[in-house]
Design a protein around this motif. Structure first.
Motif, PDB file in Angstrom:
ATOM      1  N   MET A   1      27.329  63.022  48.339  1.00 21.12           N
ATOM      2  CA  MET A   1      28.604  62.532  48.882  1.00 21.12           C
ATOM      3  C   MET A   1      29.773  62.958  47.984  1.00 21.12           C
ATOM      4  O   MET A   1      30.857  63.279  48.466  1.00 21.12           O
ATOM      5  CB  MET A   1      28.552  61.008  48.997  1.00 21.12           C
ATOM      6  CG  MET A   1      29.833  60.388  49.536  1.00 21.12           C
ATOM      7  SD  MET A   1      30.292  61.000  51.173  1.00 21.12           S
ATOM      8  CE  MET A   1      29.009  60.205  52.155  1.00 21.12           C
ATOM      9  N   LYS A   2      29.550  62.971  46.660  1.00 23.63           N
ATOM     10  CA  LYS A   2      30.611  63.349  45.730  1.00 23.63           C
ATOM     11  C   LYS A   2      31.089  64.771  45.986  1.00 23.63           C
ATOM     12  O   LYS A   2      32.292  65.061  45.929  1.00 23.63           O
ATOM     13  CB  LYS A   2      30.104  63.206  44.292  1.00 23.63           C
ATOM     14  CG  LYS A   2      31.168  63.534  43.251  1.00 23.63           C
ATOM     15  CD  LYS A   2      30.614  63.376  41.842  1.00 23.63           C
ATOM     16  CE  LYS A   2      31.667  63.747  40.805  1.00 23.63           C
ATOM     17  NZ  LYS A   2      31.137  63.624  39.417  1.00 23.63           N
ATOM     18  N   THR A   3      30.144  65.673  46.303  1.00 22.64           N
ATOM     19  CA  THR A   3      30.505  67.066  46.566  1.00 22.64           C
ATOM     20  C   THR A   3      31.396  67.177  47.795  1.00 22.64           C
ATOM     21  O   THR A   3      32.399  67.903  47.798  1.00 22.64           O
ATOM     22  CB  THR A   3      29.242  67.917  46.765  1.00 22.64           C
ATOM     23  OG1 THR A   3      28.449  67.868  45.574  1.00 22.64           O
ATOM     24  CG2 THR A   3      29.605  69.368  47.054  1.00 22.64           C
ATOM     25  N   TYR A   4      31.044  66.438  48.853  1.00 17.41           N
ATOM     26  CA  TYR A   4      31.844  66.496  50.083  1.00 17.41           C
ATOM     27  C   TYR A   4      33.233  65.906  49.866  1.00 17.41           C
ATOM     28  O   TYR A   4      34.228  66.425  50.400  1.00 17.41           O
ATOM     29  CB  TYR A   4      31.115  65.764  51.215  1.00 17.41           C
ATOM     30  CG  TYR A   4      29.775  66.362  51.543  1.00 17.41           C
ATOM     31  CD1 TYR A   4      29.661  67.683  51.964  1.00 17.41           C
ATOM     32  CD2 TYR A   4      28.602  65.620  51.396  1.00 17.41           C
ATOM     33  CE1 TYR A   4      28.426  68.243  52.244  1.00 17.41           C
ATOM     34  CE2 TYR A   4      27.364  66.171  51.675  1.00 17.41           C
ATOM     35  CZ  TYR A   4      27.285  67.478  52.097  1.00 17.41           C
ATOM     36  OH  TYR A   4      26.060  68.031  52.374  1.00 17.41           O
ATOM     37  N   LYS A  71      29.796  76.077  49.147  1.00 24.85           N
ATOM     38  CA  LYS A  71      29.699  74.939  48.227  1.00 24.85           C
ATOM     39  C   LYS A  71      28.679  73.915  48.693  1.00 24.85           C
ATOM     40  O   LYS A  71      27.942  73.347  47.877  1.00 24.85           O
ATOM     41  CB  LYS A  71      31.084  74.270  48.112  1.00 24.85           C
ATOM     42  CG  LYS A  71      31.174  73.189  47.057  1.00 24.85           C
ATOM     43  CD  LYS A  71      31.072  73.749  45.654  1.00 24.85           C
ATOM     44  CE  LYS A  71      31.310  72.675  44.608  1.00 24.85           C
ATOM     45  NZ  LYS A  71      31.127  73.167  43.235  1.00 24.85           N
ATOM     46  N   ALA A  72      28.597  73.663  50.016  1.00 25.25           N
ATOM     47  CA  ALA A  72      27.726  72.573  50.486  1.00 25.25           C
ATOM     48  C   ALA A  72      27.231  72.771  51.910  1.00 25.25           C
ATOM     49  O   ALA A  72      27.096  71.805  52.660  1.00 25.25           O
ATOM     50  CB  ALA A  72      28.472  71.242  50.379  1.00 25.25           C
ATOM     51  N   PHE A  78      32.514  72.272  57.494  1.00 26.54           N
ATOM     52  CA  PHE A  78      33.344  71.473  58.399  1.00 26.54           C
ATOM     53  C   PHE A  78      34.188  70.459  57.628  1.00 26.54           C
ATOM     54  O   PHE A  78      35.281  70.097  58.062  1.00 26.54           O
ATOM     55  CB  PHE A  78      32.476  70.793  59.452  1.00 26.54           C
ATOM     56  CG  PHE A  78      32.108  71.713  60.582  1.00 26.54           C
ATOM     57  CD1 PHE A  78      33.018  72.007  61.578  1.00 26.54           C
ATOM     58  CD2 PHE A  78      30.849  72.302  60.634  1.00 26.54           C
ATOM     59  CE1 PHE A  78      32.695  72.876  62.618  1.00 26.54           C
ATOM     60  CE2 PHE A  78      30.512  73.169  61.668  1.00 26.54           C
ATOM     61  CZ  PHE A  78      31.435  73.458  62.662  1.00 26.54           C
ATOM     62  N   THR A  79      33.693  70.025  56.474  1.00 25.28           N
ATOM     63  CA  THR A  79      34.504  69.156  55.625  1.00 25.28           C
ATOM     64  C   THR A  79      35.748  69.897  55.139  1.00 25.28           C
ATOM     65  O   THR A  79      36.861  69.353  55.132  1.00 25.28           O
ATOM     66  CB  THR A  79      33.686  68.664  54.423  1.00 25.28           C
ATOM     67  OG1 THR A  79      32.540  67.940  54.883  1.00 25.28           O
ATOM     68  CG2 THR A  79      34.515  67.755  53.529  1.00 25.28           C
TER      69      THR A  79
END
Length: 387
Positions: A1-4, A71-72, A78-79
């Motif tokens: 969650m931190k990455t997003y 990155k993710a 989409f983030t």
């Protein structure tokens, strides 16, 4: 969650700050994610930019989408899209509600003018940085200079596509001794992620068949079609959208939306937000969001189709050379965009040029954070109107 959350925050900040169109956005992304955060190398960033030039859709938003993907994954992509586009979408909806009150404000356009001057500074920095990275040899320098010269004399999307195609062909023939990505693949394979590619095709064929079922289906079909056929930024999609929507929206409303899209940060494709708002008066917010998602979706599906295997594709010797040729041409394209439309539409006086020179010095030598430059240029633009 931190990455997003990290992805969302970085792109949300850029969504509020990125004035100046696709060329400026590429400069902002380069400064934030390559130079400052080190998410990827200059060469890897160049590959993403090169891919965005080959595919239809909103070029700078595709670059941002690809950065989030690296990155993710898909959710990170989409983030990044939501973060970067949200400020522009929100502002376009507000302007659709209050268009005349805001668009008639002299101080509002003074602030916008100041931020366009900042975009000149950012693109100039991007051109210099990318020239040093993408044009290390005489051959690539020549490609960049010849591209800029040709596009300054012959501006337009067709000449851009022509020169990028020529640069790719020339690079495949003469730049295969070096590579941007390291060891070359001796067994080249052209792989695609077929699911998004098939989804792109099915939606392109299927949405028009459903367009008569509701106003939202018609909005989705028209804007998806526009996003599927346009290369480049929002200025390029303008004539196609105007033709598609001629029977559905007035010329005054269309031009007001175009003016609003130029006045807000972020991608020009959020012109769709303003138009979708007016195309669905019974549910304007839903109409705005439908149009926005539909015009961005085809470019993102194609990006997903190619991006996962782009690294291995780029290592194919001839494609590696083609990418180097395209990267050099993109530097020339950015230089021509620095002059037209950015410089010619922004720098109108000695005062304007003085602010650009000062801003470039503060960015490159003093290393002033971009957020302070945004505030300073916005205040400078308003002050010039006031005086």
């Amino acid at each position: 969650m931190k990455t997003y959350l990290e992805i969302f925050w970085h792109f949300l900040c850029l969504g509020f700050l990125s004035f100046g169109g696709p060329a400026a956005h590429i400069g902002y992304f380069n400064q934030r994610f390559v130079q400052k955060l080190g998410w990827l190398s200059q060469q890897e960033y160049g590959q993403i930019v090169a891919l965005s030039q080959f595919l239809p859709g909103p070029g700078s938003s595709q670059v941002g989408f690809a950065l989030g993907y690296r990155k993710a994954g898909v959710l990170g992509a989409f983030t990044a899209f939501i973060g970067f586009t949200l400020p522009s979408v929100a502002l376009m909806i507000i302007l659709a509600l209050m268009s005349q009150a805001w668009l008639d404000s002299v101080y509002f356009f003074g602030i916008v003018h100041g931020l366009k001057l900042l975009a000149v500074v950012v693109v100039a920095d991007a051109v210099l940085t990318m020239f040093s990275s993408f044009c290390p040899a005489h051959k690539t320098k020549s490609v960049a200079v010849l591209t800029a010269t040709f596009l300054l004399v012959m501006p337009g999307i067709a000449p851009q596509m022509l020169v990028i195609g020529v640069a790719a062909f020339w690079g495949a023939k003469y730049l295969t001794n070096t590579t941007l990505t390291g060891e070359q693949d001796s067994t080249p394979q052209l792989n695609l992620a077929w699911l998004p590619f098939i989804a792109f095709g099915l939606l392109f064929v299927g949405l028009p068949m459903l367009s008569s079922s509701s106003v939202f289906a018609k909005i989705a079909a028209d804007f998806y079609y526009a996003g599927s056929l346009v290369f480049g930024g929002g200025h390029v999609v303008l004539p196609l959208l105007q033709e598609l929507l001629a029977d559905s929206i007035s010329t005054d409303t269309f031009l007001t939306g175009y003016a609003a899209a130029q006045a807000v940060p972020g991608p020009m494709f959020t012109l769709a937000t303003f138009l979708g708002f007016h195309l669905a008066p019974q549910a304007p917010i839903l109409g705005a969001l439908t149009a926005t998602f539909a015009i961005f979706l085809p470019g993102f599906l194609l990006m997903l189709a190619f991006l996962k295997h782009w690294q291995s594709i780029a290592n194919i010797p001839k494609l590696s050379g083609a990418i180097q040729g395209v990267n050099a041409a993109v530097v020339g394209l950015l230089f021509s965009a620095l002059y037209q439309p950015l410089f010619t539409s922004s720098v109108n006086s000695g005062q304007d040029m003085a602010l650009v020179v000062l801003g470039f010095f503060l960015l490159k030598q003093v290393k002033v954070p971009i957020v302070y430059l945004v505030l300073g240029f916005a205040a400078g633009g308003a002050l010039m109107v006031w005086t």
